[in-house]
Write an enzyme that holds these catalytic residues in place. Sequence first.
Site, PDB file in Angstrom:
ATOM      1  N   GLY A  94      24.773  -2.054  16.682  1.00  0.00           N
ATOM      2  CA  GLY A  94      23.351  -2.266  16.439  1.00  0.00           C
ATOM      3  C   GLY A  94      22.706  -0.996  15.925  1.00  0.00           C
ATOM      4  O   GLY A  94      23.207   0.112  16.166  1.00  0.00           O
ATOM      5  N   GLN A 103      16.171   5.015  14.249  1.00  0.00           N
ATOM      6  CA  GLN A 103      17.424   5.771  14.098  1.00  0.00           C
ATOM      7  C   GLN A 103      17.661   6.218  12.660  1.00  0.00           C
ATOM      8  O   GLN A 103      18.503   7.081  12.416  1.00  0.00           O
ATOM      9  CB  GLN A 103      18.618   4.937  14.573  1.00  0.00           C
ATOM     10  CG  GLN A 103      18.603   4.685  16.079  1.00  0.00           C
ATOM     11  CD  GLN A 103      19.836   3.923  16.495  1.00  0.00           C
ATOM     12  OE1 GLN A 103      19.873   2.707  16.424  1.00  0.00           O
ATOM     13  NE2 GLN A 103      20.866   4.636  16.917  1.00  0.00           N
ATOM     14  N   CYS A 157      25.670   5.055  21.717  1.00  0.00           N
ATOM     15  CA  CYS A 157      24.581   4.927  20.748  1.00  0.00           C
ATOM     16  C   CYS A 157      24.926   5.777  19.530  1.00  0.00           C
ATOM     17  O   CYS A 157      25.403   6.899  19.683  1.00  0.00           O
ATOM     18  CB  CYS A 157      23.281   5.417  21.383  1.00  0.00           C
ATOM     19  SG  CYS A 157      21.868   5.395  20.266  1.00  0.00           S
ATOM     20  N   LEU A 158      24.668   5.239  18.346  1.00  0.00           N
ATOM     21  CA  LEU A 158      24.976   5.991  17.124  1.00  0.00           C
ATOM     22  C   LEU A 158      24.172   7.292  17.039  1.00  0.00           C
ATOM     23  O   LEU A 158      24.565   8.219  16.344  1.00  0.00           O
ATOM     24  CB  LEU A 158      24.721   5.126  15.885  1.00  0.00           C
ATOM     25  CG  LEU A 158      25.660   3.922  15.713  1.00  0.00           C
ATOM     26  CD1 LEU A 158      25.212   3.070  14.531  1.00  0.00           C
ATOM     27  CD2 LEU A 158      27.103   4.370  15.537  1.00  0.00           C
ATOM     28  N   HIS A 180      19.305  -2.834  24.101  1.00  0.00           N
ATOM     29  CA  HIS A 180      19.451  -1.433  23.689  1.00  0.00           C
ATOM     30  C   HIS A 180      18.594  -1.143  22.448  1.00  0.00           C
ATOM     31  O   HIS A 180      17.857  -0.160  22.392  1.00  0.00           O
ATOM     32  CB  HIS A 180      20.934  -1.159  23.420  1.00  0.00           C
ATOM     33  CG  HIS A 180      21.257   0.212  22.903  1.00  0.00           C
ATOM     34  ND1 HIS A 180      22.093   1.077  23.569  1.00  0.00           N
ATOM     35  CD2 HIS A 180      20.880   0.859  21.763  1.00  0.00           C
ATOM     36  CE1 HIS A 180      22.183   2.207  22.880  1.00  0.00           C
ATOM     37  NE2 HIS A 180      21.469   2.093  21.768  1.00  0.00           N
ATOM     38  N   GLU A 181      18.693  -2.047  21.452  1.00  0.00           N
ATOM     39  CA  GLU A 181      17.961  -1.807  20.195  1.00  0.00           C
ATOM     40  C   GLU A 181      16.456  -1.964  20.380  1.00  0.00           C
ATOM     41  O   GLU A 181      15.673  -1.203  19.812  1.00  0.00           O
ATOM     42  CB  GLU A 181      18.460  -2.743  19.089  1.00  0.00           C
ATOM     43  CG  GLU A 181      19.942  -2.607  18.737  1.00  0.00           C
ATOM     44  CD  GLU A 181      20.415  -1.176  18.552  1.00  0.00           C
ATOM     45  OE1 GLU A 181      19.643  -0.325  18.084  1.00  0.00           O
ATOM     46  OE2 GLU A 181      21.582  -0.903  18.899  1.00  0.00           O
ATOM     47  N   HIS A 239      14.918   1.069  21.725  1.00  0.00           N
ATOM     48  CA  HIS A 239      14.683   2.102  20.700  1.00  0.00           C
ATOM     49  C   HIS A 239      13.288   1.983  20.102  1.00  0.00           C
ATOM     50  O   HIS A 239      12.674   2.980  19.739  1.00  0.00           O
ATOM     51  CB  HIS A 239      15.698   1.949  19.550  1.00  0.00           C
ATOM     52  CG  HIS A 239      16.983   2.694  19.745  1.00  0.00           C
ATOM     53  ND1 HIS A 239      17.047   4.053  19.940  1.00  0.00           N
ATOM     54  CD2 HIS A 239      18.273   2.264  19.748  1.00  0.00           C
ATOM     55  CE1 HIS A 239      18.319   4.425  20.056  1.00  0.00           C
ATOM     56  NE2 HIS A 239      19.087   3.358  19.955  1.00  0.00           N
TER      57      HIS A 239
HETATM   58 ZN    ZN Z   1      21.103   3.273  20.175  1.00  0.00          ZN
END
Ligand code: ZN
Length: 154
Positions: A46, A51, A88-89, A130-131, A134
């Site tokens: 995701g 991000q 997480c990226l 999670h997203e 953000h």
């Molecule tokens: Zn993340």
Amino acid sequence: MAIRKIVTKEDPVLRAQCRPVEKFDKKLWQLLDDMAETLYKAQGLGLAAPQVGIRRRIAVIDVGDGLIELINPVILKSSGKQRDVEGCLSCPDQWGYVVRPNECTVKAQDRNGEFFEIELKELGARCACHEIDHLDGKLFLDLVDEFVEISEEE
Ligand code: ZN
């Protein structure tokens, strides 16, 4: 399409409260296409707009069932509990156990502004939560109850 740069956790944009999307135009579609390409290149599950430095309520997820574009997403209801390792990226090399709902129903708009609801469970529910976090400036690191070491094998 283009790969966008994924910002890392020191970047203040990741702590920003994102604003709703109001215009469903070509610029949005370009961003969505870029986010999908960036997600697949990074081999993530995701990606949220902050991000890639954009303070708007947009996320893309794909946990193996195809790409889902979530614009202005809201969790209508959630149930159950799951605890598993998350990453997480924007937080490379950090992994930890996070408790999330096991199922959730998300209401969002698609790229044309049409509202839809989607029921997600297990990894899909984890990823959506999670997203969506953000978009409110929250990182999974805030929720980790136990960090784990994972050695890179590649
Ligand atoms: Zn993340």
